[in-house]
Design a protein around this motif. Structure first.
Motif, PDB file in Angstrom:
ATOM      1  N   THR A 169      70.769  23.448  40.032  1.00 16.19           N
ATOM      2  CA  THR A 169      70.585  22.668  38.809  1.00 16.19           C
ATOM      3  C   THR A 169      70.128  21.252  39.130  1.00 16.19           C
ATOM      4  N   VAL A 170      70.736  20.649  40.150  1.00 15.38           N
ATOM      5  CA  VAL A 170      70.326  19.308  40.563  1.00 15.38           C
ATOM      6  C   VAL A 170      68.881  19.323  41.048  1.00 15.38           C
ATOM      7  N   SER A 171      68.526  20.347  41.830  1.00 15.89           N
ATOM      8  CA  SER A 171      67.164  20.416  42.359  1.00 15.89           C
ATOM      9  C   SER A 171      66.125  20.539  41.256  1.00 15.89           C
ATOM     10  N   ASN A 172      66.533  21.110  40.123  1.00 17.55           N
ATOM     11  CA  ASN A 172      65.597  21.298  39.014  1.00 17.55           C
ATOM     12  C   ASN A 172      65.192  19.992  38.333  1.00 17.55           C
ATOM     13  N   VAL A 173      65.911  18.910  38.617  1.00 16.50           N
ATOM     14  CA  VAL A 173      65.553  17.622  37.998  1.00 16.50           C
ATOM     15  C   VAL A 173      64.999  16.638  39.026  1.00 16.50           C
ATOM     16  N   LEU A 174      64.791  17.090  40.253  1.00 16.30           N
ATOM     17  CA  LEU A 174      64.257  16.218  41.301  1.00 16.30           C
ATOM     18  C   LEU A 174      62.757  16.456  41.454  1.00 16.30           C
ATOM     19  N   PRO A 175      61.954  15.403  41.442  1.00 20.48           N
ATOM     20  CA  PRO A 175      60.490  15.582  41.457  1.00 20.48           C
ATOM     21  C   PRO A 175      59.956  16.236  42.720  1.00 20.48           C
ATOM     22  N   MET A 176      60.606  16.025  43.878  1.00 23.63           N
ATOM     23  CA  MET A 176      60.092  16.630  45.099  1.00 23.63           C
ATOM     24  C   MET A 176      60.129  18.155  45.028  1.00 23.63           C
ATOM     25  N   SER A 177      61.063  18.707  44.251  1.00 19.72           N
ATOM     26  CA  SER A 177      61.126  20.164  44.095  1.00 19.72           C
ATOM     27  C   SER A 177      59.827  20.697  43.509  1.00 19.72           C
ATOM     28  N   TYR A 178      59.281  19.971  42.541  1.00 17.29           N
ATOM     29  CA  TYR A 178      58.053  20.423  41.893  1.00 17.29           C
ATOM     30  C   TYR A 178      56.832  20.130  42.766  1.00 17.29           C
ATOM     31  N   ALA A 179      56.938  19.127  43.624  1.00 13.22           N
ATOM     32  CA  ALA A 179      55.865  18.880  44.586  1.00 13.22           C
ATOM     33  C   ALA A 179      55.747  20.061  45.552  1.00 13.22           C
ATOM     34  N   VAL A 180      56.884  20.534  46.054  1.00 13.00           N
ATOM     35  CA  VAL A 180      56.891  21.684  46.960  1.00 13.00           C
ATOM     36  C   VAL A 180      56.451  22.945  46.226  1.00 13.00           C
ATOM     37  N   ASP A 181      56.927  23.133  45.000  1.00 13.85           N
ATOM     38  CA  ASP A 181      56.527  24.307  44.227  1.00 13.85           C
ATOM     39  C   ASP A 181      55.014  24.319  43.984  1.00 13.85           C
ATOM     40  N   GLY A 182      54.449  23.132  43.693  1.00 10.62           N
ATOM     41  CA  GLY A 182      53.013  23.059  43.465  1.00 10.62           C
ATOM     42  C   GLY A 182      52.231  23.428  44.712  1.00 10.62           C
ATOM     43  N   MET A 183      52.666  22.938  45.874  1.00 13.69           N
ATOM     44  CA  MET A 183      52.009  23.298  47.126  1.00 13.69           C
ATOM     45  C   MET A 183      52.113  24.803  47.379  1.00 13.69           C
ATOM     46  N   ASN A 184      53.246  25.384  47.097  1.00 15.11           N
ATOM     47  CA  ASN A 184      53.428  26.821  47.319  1.00 15.11           C
ATOM     48  C   ASN A 184      52.564  27.653  46.373  1.00 15.11           C
TER      49      ASN A 184
END
Length: 251
Positions: free
Chosen positions: A197-212
């Protein structure tokens, strides 16, 4: 365009030019921003020399993370120097608004982020053999957004530091938790539910998801668009907060 808007744009561009002139005389900062992500990617490639697939699986993610970290460090320290040297006090005594100053810094470091992201992406794809299914331009886009996010975070945290040492100390608080929770080490759905849940509000999570997404899809997906917009939106939000919290003097 109104006179006020024209004047604001002129002040922003003047700030950008001043920051770039100062950085030109600071080769260590330029080396940190431009060369360090490339060196880290180069080392990573040969750490996994016997397992190229391992480099492919994490190389794209780190292509976004390395620029974010370096831009965070350089921007936070450079902005703090402006305050401790009294430059910020003198600038804000002039007809220069906080938003003009923050926008000028963001534009200056954003231009360097473009160079940094282009070099790191080119090195990873064409020299180190990073194998991605999607377009290299999308990979470059996410790397650039990540570098801009690092710039915005650096500008923001510099308002709360009293010395360069304190600015560096913000890295464990701001960057390391995101690094651990972004999905680089394990898929986020496999984490303990609270941490997910915490990771879902951190911007770096979406940076990694976008790269993937670029790593595994040949076309632009809805998830990629969502991830890119979230990273860009977070960078813009942090810049606004940076302008609101900018102080003239270090306490």
């Amino acid at each position: 365009m109104t006179t006020a808007t024209t004047a604001s744009a002129s002040r922003t561009l003047a700030t950008t030019a001043r920051v770039l002139r100062q950085l030109r005389h600071d080769p260590r900062s330029i080396a940190l921003m431009i060369l360090v992500p490339c060196v880290m990617l180069f080392l990573l490639r040969y750490v996994f020399d016997g397992s190229p697939r391992a480099f492919d699986s994490i190389g794209a993610s780190l292509l976004g993370i390395f620029p974010l970290i370096t831009m965070f460090l350089v921007t936070s320290i450079a902005t703090l120097r402006e305050r401790t040297s009294g430059t910020l006090e003198r600038l804000l005594a002039m007809p220069l608004g906080k938003s003009d100053l923050i926008a000028g810094y963001a534009l200056a470091f954003g231009l360097l982020a473009i160079v940094q992201s282009a070099l790191a992406t080119g090195l990873a794809l064409w020299a180190l053999g990073l194998d991605v299914v999607g377009s290299p331009w999308l990979l470059l886009l996410v790397a650039l957004l990540d570098a801009l996010l690092g710039t915005a975070l650096g500008l923001f945290v510099s308002a709360f530091a009293a010395s360069e040492f304190q600015a560096v100390q913000f890295m464990p608080a701001v960057i390391f938790p995101q690094l651990l929770l972004c999905g680089l080490f394990t898929p986020r759905p496999n984490m303990q539910p609270v941490l997910e849940t915490v990771s879902n509000v951190l911007p770096m999570s979406y940076a990694v998801d976008g790269m993937n997404e670029v790593l595994s899809h040949s076309d632009i997906t809805a998830d990629f668009v969502r991830d890119a917009l979230i990273v860009a939106g977070c960078a813009l939000l942090v810049l606004v907060l940076g302008a609101a919290t900018l102080r003239r003097r270090t306490a």
